[in-house]
Structures are given as structure tokens and as C-alpha cells.
Design an enzyme around this catalytic site. Sequence first.
Site, PDB file in Angstrom:
ATOM      1  N   THR B 155      54.719  44.133  -7.994  1.00  0.00           N
ATOM      2  CA  THR B 155      54.798  43.289  -6.793  1.00  0.00           C
ATOM      3  C   THR B 155      53.445  43.419  -6.080  1.00  0.00           C
ATOM      4  OG1 THR B 155      55.880  45.079  -5.572  1.00  0.00           O
ATOM      5  CG2 THR B 155      57.295  43.383  -6.526  1.00  0.00           C
ATOM      6  N   LYS B 177      57.093  50.578 -11.265  1.00  0.00           N
ATOM      7  CA  LYS B 177      56.416  49.755 -10.263  1.00  0.00           C
ATOM      8  C   LYS B 177      56.797  50.298  -8.892  1.00  0.00           C
ATOM      9  CE  LYS B 177      57.593  47.065  -7.711  1.00  0.00           C
ATOM     10  NZ  LYS B 177      58.177  47.031  -6.299  1.00  0.00           N
ATOM     11  N   THR B 188      60.711  53.538  -3.401  1.00  0.00           N
ATOM     12  CA  THR B 188      61.062  52.164  -3.766  1.00  0.00           C
ATOM     13  C   THR B 188      60.359  51.777  -4.990  1.00  0.00           C
ATOM     14  OG1 THR B 188      61.250  51.371  -1.627  1.00  0.00           O
ATOM     15  CG2 THR B 188      60.873  49.737  -3.265  1.00  0.00           C
ATOM     16  N   GLU B 268      50.424  51.156  -0.836  1.00  0.00           N
ATOM     17  CA  GLU B 268      49.829  50.047  -0.092  1.00  0.00           C
ATOM     18  C   GLU B 268      48.826  50.501   0.963  1.00  0.00           C
ATOM     19  OE1 GLU B 268      53.287  48.136   1.376  1.00  0.00           O
ATOM     20  OE2 GLU B 268      53.520  46.873  -0.406  1.00  0.00           O
ATOM     21  N   ASN B 387      51.618  44.767   5.263  1.00  0.00           N
ATOM     22  CA  ASN B 387      53.038  44.677   5.569  1.00  0.00           C
ATOM     23  C   ASN B 387      53.352  43.787   6.764  1.00  0.00           C
ATOM     24  OD1 ASN B 387      54.452  46.332   3.546  1.00  0.00           O
ATOM     25  ND2 ASN B 387      52.934  47.830   4.234  1.00  0.00           N
ATOM     26  N   SER B 392      55.464  36.309   4.921  1.00  0.00           N
ATOM     27  CA  SER B 392      55.072  35.040   5.551  1.00  0.00           C
ATOM     28  C   SER B 392      53.978  34.359   4.745  1.00  0.00           C
ATOM     29  CB  SER B 392      54.619  35.275   6.988  1.00  0.00           C
ATOM     30  OG  SER B 392      53.696  36.333   7.059  1.00  0.00           O
TER      31      SER B 392
END
Lengths: 392, 392
Positions: B155, B177, B188, B268, B387, B392
Site C-alpha cells: 500500500t 506488507k 498492521t 511511514e 497520513n 483524500s
Amino acid sequence: MSVTAAQGFRAAGVAAGIKENGNPDLALVVNDGPRLAAAGVFTSNRVKAAPVLWSEQVLKSGRISAVVLNSGGANACTGPKGFQDTHATAEKVAESLNTAGFDETGGHAAGMVAVCSTGLIGVLLPMDKLLPGVDQAVAQLSPHGGEKAAIAIKTTDTVHKTSVAQGEGWTVGGMAKGAGMLAPGLATMLVVLTTDADVDAETLDKALRAATRVTFDRVDSDGCMSTNDTVLLLASGASGITPEYAEFAEAVRTVCDDLGQQLVRDAEGASKDIRIEVVNAATEDDAVEVGRSIARNNLLKCAIHGEDPNWGRVLSAIGTTQAAFEPDRLNVAINGVWVCRNGGVGEDRDTVDMRYREVHIVADLAAGSETATVWTNDLTADYVHENSAYSS
Amino acid sequence: MSVTAAQGFRAAGVAAGIKENGNPDLALVVNDGPRLAAAGVFTSNRVKAAPVLWSEQVLKSGRISAVVLNSGGANACTGPKGFQDTHATAEKVAESLNTAGFDETGGHAAGMVAVCSTGLIGVLLPMDKLLPGVDQAVAQLSPHGGEKAAIAIKTTDTVHKTSVAQGEGWTVGGMAKGAGMLAPGLATMLVVLTTDADVDAETLDKALRAATRVTFDRVDSDGCMSTNDTVLLLASGASGITPEYAEFAEAVRTVCDDLGQQLVRDAEGASKDIRIEVVNAATEDDAVEVGRSIARNNLLKCAIHGEDPNWGRVLSAIGTTQAAFEPDRLNVAINGVWVCRNGGVGEDRDTVDMRYREVHIVADLAAGSETATVWTNDLTADYVHENSAYSS
């Protein structure tokens, strides 16, 4: 206003040189009586700063004649020397007040002087600057000094915070500082409240605990609990009036709520104030647990910063709690739009208006009738920046 | 390599069009046997995605013949329709495999097909694209397809993650992942491990739980627990060798540890990988609780980002736990410098070298002899940026 709104109090705020930038950094609040009743609530962090350990001891008598507060250093994790410094500060305040003749109450003693500190953890205070600062503050004590005291306790606060509630012939006023490390039990902050109502220490304690439980304890800016949190409530009795308990407690709650809101609005780097209202919980504890879990979800806080009504992150935060709920009965509204219904997609998320500073999230647990509101802020690059550079 | 390093497995990764950007988004792993034993560990979030609920059921038999994974949508909080979609995906995989003649094991059935999804919560999957993608993946299945499968489950991952451990005549391989929403119970992520060792479901389960408990469960990138975490371990038995349990468990742990490290390194927006080693704890649970509390302290994570050895924030995080310790006996080292000794100032913090990506924090509780290591990342403006804009 501030801590001198109520009769029987004087205050001062001076630049003692503890902060290297020369800003005000030492505040003093003196209770001139006739009553010297006091109550306090402290951090539940097990690593407590020296001034917290000291002030907890002072409060055992239910009497405080003065509070000295410094910014520019937390005096936390400073070992025996740090505690000696706190003790020396209280001694200095008592001695200086007695020398100056503020002895309406029969003379000040170190054991009745509460001490609060805020700033960087793990650094000893520059006592060579702090102690002369106490003399300077005593010399400037004034029944109009509340504002200056509120200014002297700021750290990363961009504004000073004060609040006042009026009873019939009596007043509750206060000041607060805090802009980061805000989390339950309490928000990282120093708060001094004063009242001229004629109220004993036991009643003060009851009213203060009831107020902080639903105000400061439900502000969670960044999930980080401080070593120095202190909320003190001092009564001078100078009005000669003893209000009904409910009326008095409501005034204390109002001032705490107002100051708590001011803390939220000034949180480090924040661009959004997020009101998380948990409804239809089985118990109030469940509602608070869920509210805090949502308030501490970094991914949601980032999404709100991006004006993204990302309700999936609300559900994923609820799912980490032990509260009573069924996943397929959860509902979530963001700014009035029920974007999640029965645990799934609800109304169109594109209709959520996120332009304003306040964001209102309602989490409906559909498991009872209890409610709690927890406040937090968005997570921003400015927060990261401010907290990456704080001690360097 | 990856999930096809072990004999008896084929895999594929294709672009089904679930992701709007046209990147690969559907992976398929097929166990050609002769054994079809499997074990799995899932998120402890109470809000579970449809594929998690489905795969938990599938695993009750201890047998999995295929795993289908999609990125581009988590299929979480999608209600009964979401569950129907997961079911339909499993049916499609079984049907397509049987049509293609992959029936060495006596025919595939939906009840033996595990499903994993990752991406945005609260959005239904585009089944009109996903189902044809299954046919496409089946057509491309290959004993060399492990790399492509690993790429298709990304992702926000910047790199795909694979790992292999070799036994004597048998192999454990895997893919993972995960780049955000990394928190215990589990990080996650989606992980599929395969082995050609001839091991039964019960042994797989024991080895997998032992491994995840000390690897994925101790990666806490951002404190956010996902709705979709899944770790599966499939055995084909194709090597015909049944290793000693200890040897096999160690191989599984090694692969989990390696994949967990790859997740940390790709978190991230992170610029630092933080290894938090809690030592001299009274119990292992205490050590893990303290490690997690430190790992989740946003203020500390910002400080590390700023290369600031702010040990006060470590102490303040320890202080929020219930672990056994005395505040004035705590010691903290950052990158080998004991900056905090006995709860107070230790060696000169200016001697701490923070230039490298890995930061090593040792928290010494001085309360026993147990140890645990928890990994996290720094908190950066890039994390906030990534994030804020994700959905969006």
C-alpha cells in the site's frame, strides 16, 4: 483578574533569569487570609518532579499560604539535589515574605509554601538566579498582580490563560499554563485557583476533584502525561461568605472547564480542536476509555489535520478498547454528518464540512445511556517541529 | 524467493484495477501440497475486517489451500455486503483454480481459501475488477511468482518485503506488507509464510504464536492497531522432512523477525528506527509494557527525530506504567551513553551520537532480570503529511 480576582490574594510575576531569553519565569501567589484552606490534585505519573513531591507534603495540612511557580525548568528527575532546591525555594519564599512584613497570618513557614515548576526534565534549576527572583517577586506582590503571574508561568504557551467565575459576593479565579504533554491524569500543566469564599479544606478538595475529573482529566492533547502536573485551589475566606456547596462546586468547575478549553486551543502546533463526544455507553468509564482511545489515535489526528473525515480510524480506535459495544452497532458522526451507521458506511463523507477549527466527533456505542466528552487536537508538522527542537 | 522459496507453492501478483493508479493489487498464493496444514494469527482489534472474520473461520479446520490478498481496499467496516464480497472472492478463487486444473489436492473449495485485504477502511471493494483479477492471477501462477505477489500487496510501502530461512532440506519463506498503523496485536500488516517442512497444523500454530509474540507483536510504529492484521503460515510438506520442533520454530522466528525489521525500516515518514530494550524488569510483561509505553510517547518520538537524547521523556513514559520500579533507581542509556542514572542526571547528554538511522534506548528498571525489546520509529512531519492525505 486571574488569581487576584478573589479578595485576599496578591500575586507577582518577574523575570528572574531562569529562562535564557529573559522572559518572565517566576510567579508568586500569596494568600493573605483570614483563612488559608487549600486543596490540590497532582499528576498520576509515578515519576514525579521534586516540587510535586514537596507540594503533596505541604497539602497534608490542608493549608497553603503561598505558591511559588517557575518556568524554565521542571526540576524533575533531578535527584536529592533537586528536592533540596525545591525545599530551599520554599524556605526562601517564607523568609522573604516574613522579612517584607506579609505576616497578617502569623508568619509564613516553608511548610505552607507550595512549589510548582515547569520546563525541561532532568536539568537542575539555576538557584543563583531563582532565589534572588523570589525577593524580586515579593517586592512586587500586588492585588492586581494576577495577570503578571499568569504570564510568568508560560513555557511554549503562546498566550497566558486566566479565568474568573462570580458568585454572589464571592469569586473563583485562576490561571493555567500548558501547551504540550497534555494528557489525562492530568494534562501537563500548572493551575492555581483562588477563591475568597469561606470554605474549608475538605470542601475545597471535594469541589476540586469533582471539577478536574470532568475537565482537565478529559483534555488529552498528545497522550503524554507529565511529571509536574499540579492544580491547586486556595481559599482566603476574605469575602466572609460560605456559599452552598453545589453553587461553589459549579463555579470551580466552570473555571476549570474554561482554563481546560484555553489549554486545548493553545496546544502545540495544533490547527484543530477536536471534541470527542461518546454517547450511549454502558458506563461513564467506558465512555471515557473510548474517548481517550480516539483522542490518542495518531492516524485519526493526522486525518483531521488534513480535513479528512476518516471515520474508519475512529472505529479502529474504538476497537482497541474493552468498552461494551457490538462492532456492527457503532455509529459515528463528524461535524453532524453520520458518516458511519451500524459499523459500516453511512451518509456521504463528502458532505462533511471540516473547514473550521473545531471538529466535533460523536461516537455512538449503542450500549447504554452514559456519556463523556474528551478534547484533543490534530497532529501536525508544527507539533513535530516544536517537539523535535525543544531541548536543543 | 518469498512465499515460493519453499517447494509446493505457486504464487502470482497482478494489477486487477482495484487501485486507481494501475499498480499491482492482487496476489494469490496456492499450496500444492501434499500437506495443506495452516496456522494464523489475527488482529486483536475488536473491529475486525470482513476478510479477518472469514479467514478465522477457514482456519478452524487447520487447512488452507490458497490465500488471496488484495491491496487498494481493506474491506473493513463494510457491513454484510463486505462479508459477502469476501465470501464471493474465496468462491471465485476455488472455482478458478479448479477450472484451471490445479486440483492435485482433490479440488479447491471456498472454505479452504483465506482472504486478506488492506487499504482504506469503510469502502466496498470494486468486485467487478477484483473477480476478473482472480482469473488473471490464476493464469499467472508460478513457482517463481513469490516476488510478484509481495509487490502486489504493497500500500504505502516503499519496498516489498520478503525473507527466507533454510533448514536441512526444508525452507521457510514469507512476504509482508505494512508501513503505517503498526501496533501490537499485531502490527498492521499482512504476512504470508510458507514452508515445505512436513508439519501438522498444531505444530505450525505453536511455532507461529511463539514467533509473532516476540517479533511482530513488539513492533509499534505509531500505536495504531489495524482492523485487518493477518499472519498466515502454510505448510506443503513437499520436502518430506519433519524437522525438530526447536529448529523449525527458530526458522519461523527468524523469518518473522526479519520481516518485522523490514516493516520498521519502511514505516511511514520515519527517519529513525528506535530499538527500545527494557532490562532488569521484574517480569517479561513489565518489560513489554514499559517498552510499549516508551514506543508510544509522541514527545519522545519527536525528540529522537530532532536527534535530541531527551531522556526525561523516557522517564515520563515509564512513569505512566504499572510495572515494578522505583523512580530513583531508573537508568537510561541512549546509544550507549547512560544519560540517566538513578532517576537523575547521568553522563553528559552532549556526548550522545544520534546521527545514524538506528537509535538504541536501554531502559534499566533495576527491578529484576527480565528483558524485552520493542521497536518503533520517530514521529516526523512526513508521517503527518502522509497520513493527512491518505484517503483524500
